[in-house]
Design a protein around this motif. Structure first.
Motif, mmCIF file in Angstrom:
data_model
loop_
_atom_site.group_PDB
_atom_site.id
_atom_site.type_symbol
_atom_site.label_atom_id
_atom_site.label_comp_id
_atom_site.label_asym_id
_atom_site.label_seq_id
_atom_site.Cartn_x
_atom_site.Cartn_y
_atom_site.Cartn_z
ATOM 1 N N CYS A 371 -3.635 -15.829 2.623
ATOM 2 C CA CYS A 371 -2.292 -15.541 2.118
ATOM 3 C C CYS A 371 -2.362 -15.230 0.628
ATOM 4 O O CYS A 371 -3.041 -15.916 -0.126
ATOM 5 C CB CYS A 371 -1.410 -16.759 2.356
ATOM 6 S SG CYS A 371 0.144 -16.746 1.474
ATOM 7 N N ILE A 372 -1.690 -14.152 0.220
ATOM 8 C CA ILE A 372 -1.701 -13.834 -1.206
ATOM 9 C C ILE A 372 -0.416 -14.282 -1.896
ATOM 10 O O ILE A 372 -0.151 -13.910 -3.025
ATOM 11 C CB ILE A 372 -1.922 -12.333 -1.458
ATOM 12 C CG1 ILE A 372 -0.862 -11.522 -0.728
ATOM 13 C CG2 ILE A 372 -3.299 -11.904 -1.044
ATOM 14 C CD1 ILE A 372 -0.859 -10.066 -1.152
ATOM 15 N N ARG A 373 0.384 -15.042 -1.199
ATOM 16 C CA ARG A 373 1.607 -15.611 -1.765
ATOM 17 C C ARG A 373 2.566 -14.545 -2.287
ATOM 18 O O ARG A 373 3.199 -14.717 -3.323
ATOM 19 C CB ARG A 373 1.259 -16.570 -2.908
ATOM 20 C CG ARG A 373 0.610 -17.842 -2.430
ATOM 21 C CD ARG A 373 0.176 -18.698 -3.591
ATOM 22 N NE ARG A 373 1.209 -18.801 -4.588
ATOM 23 C CZ ARG A 373 2.154 -19.708 -4.605
ATOM 24 N NH1 ARG A 373 2.202 -20.609 -3.666
ATOM 25 N NH2 ARG A 373 3.060 -19.730 -5.546
ATOM 26 N N CYS A 374 2.672 -13.471 -1.577
ATOM 27 C CA CYS A 374 3.608 -12.440 -2.031
ATOM 28 C C CYS A 374 5.039 -12.935 -1.869
ATOM 29 O O CYS A 374 5.931 -12.504 -2.578
ATOM 30 C CB CYS A 374 3.406 -11.161 -1.247
ATOM 31 S SG CYS A 374 3.733 -11.346 0.495
ATOM 32 N N GLY A 375 5.263 -13.818 -0.913
ATOM 33 C CA GLY A 375 6.605 -14.368 -0.736
ATOM 34 C C GLY A 375 7.507 -13.495 0.112
ATOM 35 O O GLY A 375 8.667 -13.816 0.299
ATOM 36 N N CYS A 377 7.467 -13.025 3.263
ATOM 37 C CA CYS A 377 7.874 -13.648 4.514
ATOM 38 C C CYS A 377 9.108 -14.513 4.267
ATOM 39 O O CYS A 377 10.054 -14.485 5.058
ATOM 40 C CB CYS A 377 6.740 -14.449 5.142
ATOM 41 S SG CYS A 377 5.905 -15.574 4.027
ATOM 42 N N ALA A 388 4.954 -18.935 5.278
ATOM 43 C CA ALA A 388 3.590 -19.137 4.787
ATOM 44 C C ALA A 388 3.226 -20.617 4.805
ATOM 45 O O ALA A 388 2.137 -21.010 5.196
ATOM 46 C CB ALA A 388 3.462 -18.588 3.375
ATOM 47 N N CYS A 420 3.985 -9.333 6.519
ATOM 48 C CA CYS A 420 2.861 -9.994 5.851
ATOM 49 C C CYS A 420 1.731 -9.033 5.504
ATOM 50 O O CYS A 420 1.117 -8.432 6.377
ATOM 51 C CB CYS A 420 2.305 -11.115 6.726
ATOM 52 S SG CYS A 420 0.952 -11.974 5.926
ATOM 53 N N PRO A 421 1.446 -8.858 4.217
ATOM 54 C CA PRO A 421 0.368 -7.953 3.840
ATOM 55 C C PRO A 421 -1.008 -8.554 4.104
ATOM 56 O O PRO A 421 -2.010 -7.854 4.025
ATOM 57 C CB PRO A 421 0.590 -7.743 2.342
ATOM 58 C CG PRO A 421 1.296 -8.958 1.894
ATOM 59 C CD PRO A 421 2.115 -9.437 3.042
ATOM 60 N N SER A 422 -1.049 -9.852 4.409
ATOM 61 C CA SER A 422 -2.326 -10.464 4.750
ATOM 62 C C SER A 422 -2.534 -10.479 6.261
ATOM 63 O O SER A 422 -3.518 -11.022 6.744
ATOM 64 C CB SER A 422 -2.404 -11.890 4.214
ATOM 65 O OG SER A 422 -2.286 -11.882 2.822
ATOM 66 N N LEU A 424 -1.253 -12.164 8.606
ATOM 67 C CA LEU A 424 -1.373 -13.461 9.263
ATOM 68 C C LEU A 424 -0.444 -13.501 10.472
ATOM 69 O O LEU A 424 0.670 -12.992 10.418
ATOM 70 C CB LEU A 424 -0.979 -14.579 8.288
ATOM 71 C CG LEU A 424 -1.953 -14.788 7.138
ATOM 72 C CD1 LEU A 424 -1.339 -15.672 6.070
ATOM 73 C CD2 LEU A 424 -3.225 -15.410 7.652
ATOM 74 N N LEU A 426 1.924 -15.133 11.668
ATOM 75 C CA LEU A 426 2.835 -16.217 11.283
ATOM 76 C C LEU A 426 3.699 -16.671 12.453
ATOM 77 O O LEU A 426 3.797 -17.858 12.751
ATOM 78 C CB LEU A 426 3.714 -15.751 10.124
ATOM 79 C CG LEU A 426 2.958 -15.457 8.837
ATOM 80 C CD1 LEU A 426 3.819 -14.695 7.868
ATOM 81 C CD2 LEU A 426 2.495 -16.749 8.204
HETATM 82 S S1 SF4 Z 1 3.960 -12.598 3.782
HETATM 83 FE FE1 SF4 Z 1 1.872 -13.257 4.278
HETATM 84 S S2 SF4 Z 1 0.738 -13.078 2.360
HETATM 85 FE FE2 SF4 Z 1 2.916 -12.988 1.833
HETATM 86 S S3 SF4 Z 1 3.439 -15.126 1.354
HETATM 87 FE FE3 SF4 Z 1 3.921 -14.806 3.514
HETATM 88 S S4 SF4 Z 1 2.061 -15.463 4.582
HETATM 89 FE FE4 SF4 Z 1 1.485 -15.164 2.455
#
Ligand code: SF4
Ligand code: SF4
Lengths: 444, 424
Positions: A371-375, A377, A388, A420-422, A424, A426
């Protein structure tokens, strides 16, 4: 005027409704077998009333409601009843279904006996139960239960949900364009049953609204004309996903402080799917039980995108053959591309709550990374969760903590996984968490 | 039968794309730096980027991690680090500093935590602060000048307008630089340097040696403008704004002394706006950062003059009697001094670079919008506090050190802004 969304988050998704929005509803023929689910996961059960080997005609009751929330099941075809088998519903849950063999049977529109109903809400419930009407969208519960709950809580709003905010799905706009007078009739019936007050915002008493997407011009025009002079008003909403979620829709229209995870019926807001209103109108005025529905077949894996009228219980395999598959078709989704359930082979059957069949050539899921914590989600989550964090908690086995972070409010819209750009998974993880919570709950 | 849950569509975004976009938006800043600081700027950037990339390639292979965003992130780290370094007359030293900074940023900033997505401080910040402390004399211009003698504090170089693009700053030949302000009292003489566009250094010099605006502001705070004519109280602010600082337009375009990519507000803003447009930075974060910095600069009491007399509300210092006596009679012009003072704080010393590029790093800022606003406000206030009350060497680092502190506080802010209960 288009109304803004009345919920946090949400996203404007790429609009590809143009694909099937303008295509007229076509009939899909009856295939050699149908598998009619006796329980489509909405909470109601039905007991078979016919034996194996018996001949049934189209519209004949084959199973009658077995619990308070249950509804009757009618044969969508004329044919010979086979065994009752366990089949997998869209989400994979095993439910009994009656197999009906239609080979060498002439298909006729045989209507069963038609009870008489009185115009009051118990009459409505009787009609729903007799005709087998449920919420005709994925995740929809038992309509009967909702009507009961809403009247008990003191009905304030009746909302007809014609919003299809999921990409590709257009069955309801199409139905509203082509059968607007029947739906308007159904609306007036509801207005009569619930003694709705006409005349706009200020009038006292419960009110009715039919909501659809502002972008669906044709359906808007048709419904606008059909509803003229009636007690239901038309509301055009911004095309934000997931606007068609019951609680979110109810909040957009009523501003009653509802949020993802709350039950609008308990607040006196009854949300009914537009297809269900159509089915109700058919049952009430023409005595036809619910045996068919309109679905959208779409996606880049099929030759003939379109809106089709299919019998309940038709197998996906038959539909896929009928509409023609492109060689690259590889994913078959019961429902829309967001909330639908995907399979690698054309399997599964159409139940009352399936809005479409989406056939894709591929699912573009890339390898998940940290996760890059883009926020994003949390930004888009209509339930104001932190997917996340839930993901991390559930992965670490701390479902209890996830529960405290309101895991159960998730409405499974799938936006978190979408953005989610990673990459995941979720929603998958969140579903896993909810599932293990339910399991614990059952044990306790 | 395998059943897959939705969604079956994806937005197509990826960490790799995000970081490459961030790198891409810096191109204008890089071009501007090459224009004002000459080709040596590109050499420094190449050194720091190359080092970061090499370490990243080696370590991700070693660690067996295959995060596709890691490589572009190394490029970004190297770029940001290089862009914060000032140009120096000695090329070799500059390169060495850049490479060392890149090594520190990659190793101590990123990989010690496990690489992409796991670090707690922005790696570039770690590198920037480390080289500033290790090479205080060279980068922070503190202490004696080895080559030119006298005070190093005048050694920020800037190509003059007749040497733009073609000038060469990499040779330490005294006649090439115009020794502006060698006599520090000259700083307050308006005729020496009245803006980059209108001033040409005497032949054969190609470059100016200038203060960083932010350090002039800090001198003011330290009460070190000894030679100003009536250098006490609010009038000192006015003197500095009108006489010692370059024109504000220079600070906006980028032709002042400072780090390679710190000086051009326009270039940074264009890149930053693009990031906001793409949704990679939420506008509330840089805006709260800059707004908090502006407000703190406007209201934080400023010690001025040798006695450290406090000027309350510097934003209003033009309205003092001394200002009025100088012939300003309408209100707008009285406010102009204070507003210029605040604007210089905003336009100098890496604040813009920090607000749009360093603060926007996703891994080290709070995840929710409310937290990001707290984060921005905290960073803005701390930046000005560090500039005004910190030392000479601290002034250009105000924004960076403030950001480092806020990075550290991020988990706490995340925890504070998390929903604890909700009404059904
Ligand atoms: S969208 Fe994906 S990468 Fe971004 S905060 Fe949520 S879990 Fe992390
Ligand atoms: S699937 Fe659940 S957690 Fe994810 S965005 Fe939708 S409501 Fe939020």
């Amino acid at each position: 005027m288009v109304r803004h969304k009345g919920f946090p988050g949400g996203a404007i998704l790429p609009n590809d409704k143009g694909l099937s929005e303008g295509l007229e509803i076509q009939d899909i023929p009856v295939f050699s077998t149908v598998q009619v689910a006796l329980d489509d996961g909405a909470g109601g059960r039905a007991e078979a009333t016919v034996q194996a080997g018996q001949k049934v005609s189209c519209g004949e009751c084959i199973a009658s409601a077995a619990n308070a929330d249950g509804v009757n099941v009618h044969s969508p075809v004329s044919g010979q009843v086979g065994q009752i088998e366990q089949i997998a519903l869209a989400d994979g849950s095993q439910k009994p279904a009656m197999i009906i063999d239609t080979s060498d049977q002439k298909q006729s529109e045989g209507a069963g006996e038609r009870p008489s109903w009185k115009v009051y809400s118990e009459g409505l419930i009787k009609c729903l139960r007799w005709a087998g009407i449920t919420q005709m969208q994925l995740g929809g519960g038992s309509l009967v239960a909702e009507v009961r709950k809403a009247t008990k809580a003191g009905l304030r709003w009746v909302i007809i949900n014609g919003v299809e905010s999921e990409p590709l799905i257009t069955c309801e706009s199409r139905l509203m364009s082509e059968c607007s007078s029947e739906i308007a009739q159904g609306c007036e019936l509801l207005a009569e049953v619930f003694a709705l007050a006409g005349g706009g915002e200020k009038s006292a008493g419960p009110r009715g609204i039919l909501a659809l997407c502002g972008g669906r011009r044709q359906a808007l025009g048709a419904m606008g004309k059909a509803l003229q002079g009636g007690r239901f008003r038309l509301a055009a909403l911004a095309d934000v996903y997931p606007q068609d979620e019951e609680a979110l829709l109810a909040n957009t229209l009523t501003n009653a402080g509802l949020r993802a995870g709350s039950d609008p019926a308990e607040a006196g807001v009854l949300v009914i799917n537009a297809s269900s209103v159509w089915a109700l109108s058919q049952a009430w005025y023409q005595g036809k039980p619910l045996t068919e529905r309109v679905i959208t077949v779409s996606g880049d894996g099929t030759e003939r995108i379109g809106n089709y009228r299919v019998r309940i219980g038709t197998r996906v395999q038959d539909i896929a053959e009928h509409v023609g598959l492109l060689p690259e078709a590889s994913v078959y989704i019961l429902g829309g591309p967001f909330r639908g359930w995907g399979r690698e082979k054309p399997q599964g059957v159409i139940t009352k709550n399936i809005t479409g069949l989406t056939i894709l050539s591929k699912v573009d899921r890339q390898r998940p990374v940290a996760c890059i914590r883009c926020g994003w989600c949390s930004d888009d989550c209509p339930a104001e969760l932190e997917p996340a964090r839930l993901y991390q908690l559930i992965e670490a086995g701390r479902v209890d903590k996830a529960q405290k972070a309101f895991l159960e409010d998730c409405i499974e819209c799938g936006l978190c996984s979408y953005v989610c750009p990673s990459h995941l998974p979720l929603l998958e993880k969140i579903r896993l968490g909810k599932w293990s919570l339910r399991k614990e709950g059952r044990k306790a | 039968m395998k059943i897959k849950s939705g969604p079956h569509l994806y937005s197509g975004e990826s960490g790799r794309r995000i970081v490459w976009t961030q790198v891409g938006t810096l191109w204008l800043v890089v071009v501007v730096s090459a224009a004002f600081f000459g080709w040596s700027s590109l050499m420094v950037l190449a050194g720091s980027v190359g080092t970061c990339v090499a370490i990243d390639l080696a370590l991700s292979r070693l660690a067996g991690s295959r995060n596709p965003a890691s490589l572009p992130h190394a490029v970004l780290t190297g770029l940001l680090l290089g862009l914060s370094l000032p140009v120096m007359s000695e090329m070799g030293l500059m390169l060495r500093i850049a490479v060392l900074g890149a090594i520190i940023a990659s190793l101590l900033g990123k990989w010690i935590f496990g690489g992409m997505g796991h670090y707690i401080w922005h790696p570039a910040l770690v590198g920037i602060l480390a080289v500033h402390f290790l090479f205080q004399a060279e980068v922070g211009m503190v202490g004696k000048d080895k080559y030119l003698g006298g005070d190093r504090r005048e050694k920020y170089l800037l190509l003059s307008n007749n040497a733009l693009l073609v000038g060469d700053l990499s040779r330490n030949q005294e006649p090439r630089f115009y020794q502006f302000g060698q006599d520090r009292s000259k700083l307050l003489q308006p005729n020496d340097y009245s803006g980059w566009c209108v001033s040409v250094p005497v032949e054969p010099a190609q470059a100016w040696q200038l203060y960083r605006p932010v350090q002039i502001l800090q001198e003011l705070g330290k009460g070190q403008i000894r030679n100003s004519a009536s250098g006490t109280g609010p009038s000192a602010v006015e003197q500095v704004v009108y006489l010692a600082l370059p024109p504000l337009a220079d600070a906006v375009v980028g032709c002042t002394g400072g780090g390679l990519g710190e000086t051009s507000v326009v270039a940074i803003l264009l890149g930053g706006l693009f990031l906001i447009y793409r949704g990679y930075v939420r506008w509330q974060l840089p805006v709260s950062f800059l707004a908090a910095a502006a407000v703190s600069a406007a209201v934080l009491p400023l010690p001025v003059g040798p006695s450290g007399e406090l000027v309350w509300l510097p934003a209003l210092s033009g309205m003092s009697r001394a200002g009025a006596a100088n012939g300003f009679d309408d209100w707008w012009r009285l406010l102009a001094v204070g507003l210029s003072y605040v604007s210089f704080h905003l336009c100098s010393g890496g604040l813009m670079l920090a607000a749009f590029f360093l603060a926007g790093d996703m891994a080290t800022r709070p995840i929710r919008l409310g937290g990001q606003i707290i984060f921005g406000v905290g960073a803005g206030v701390l930046t000005i506090v560090a500039r005004i009350y910190g030392g000479w060497a601290m002034a250009p680092l105000g924004a960076y050190s403030a950001l480092l502190v806020m990075n550290t506080l991020t988990p706490l802010i995340d925890w504070l802004t998390r929903a604890k209960s909700r009404g059904k």
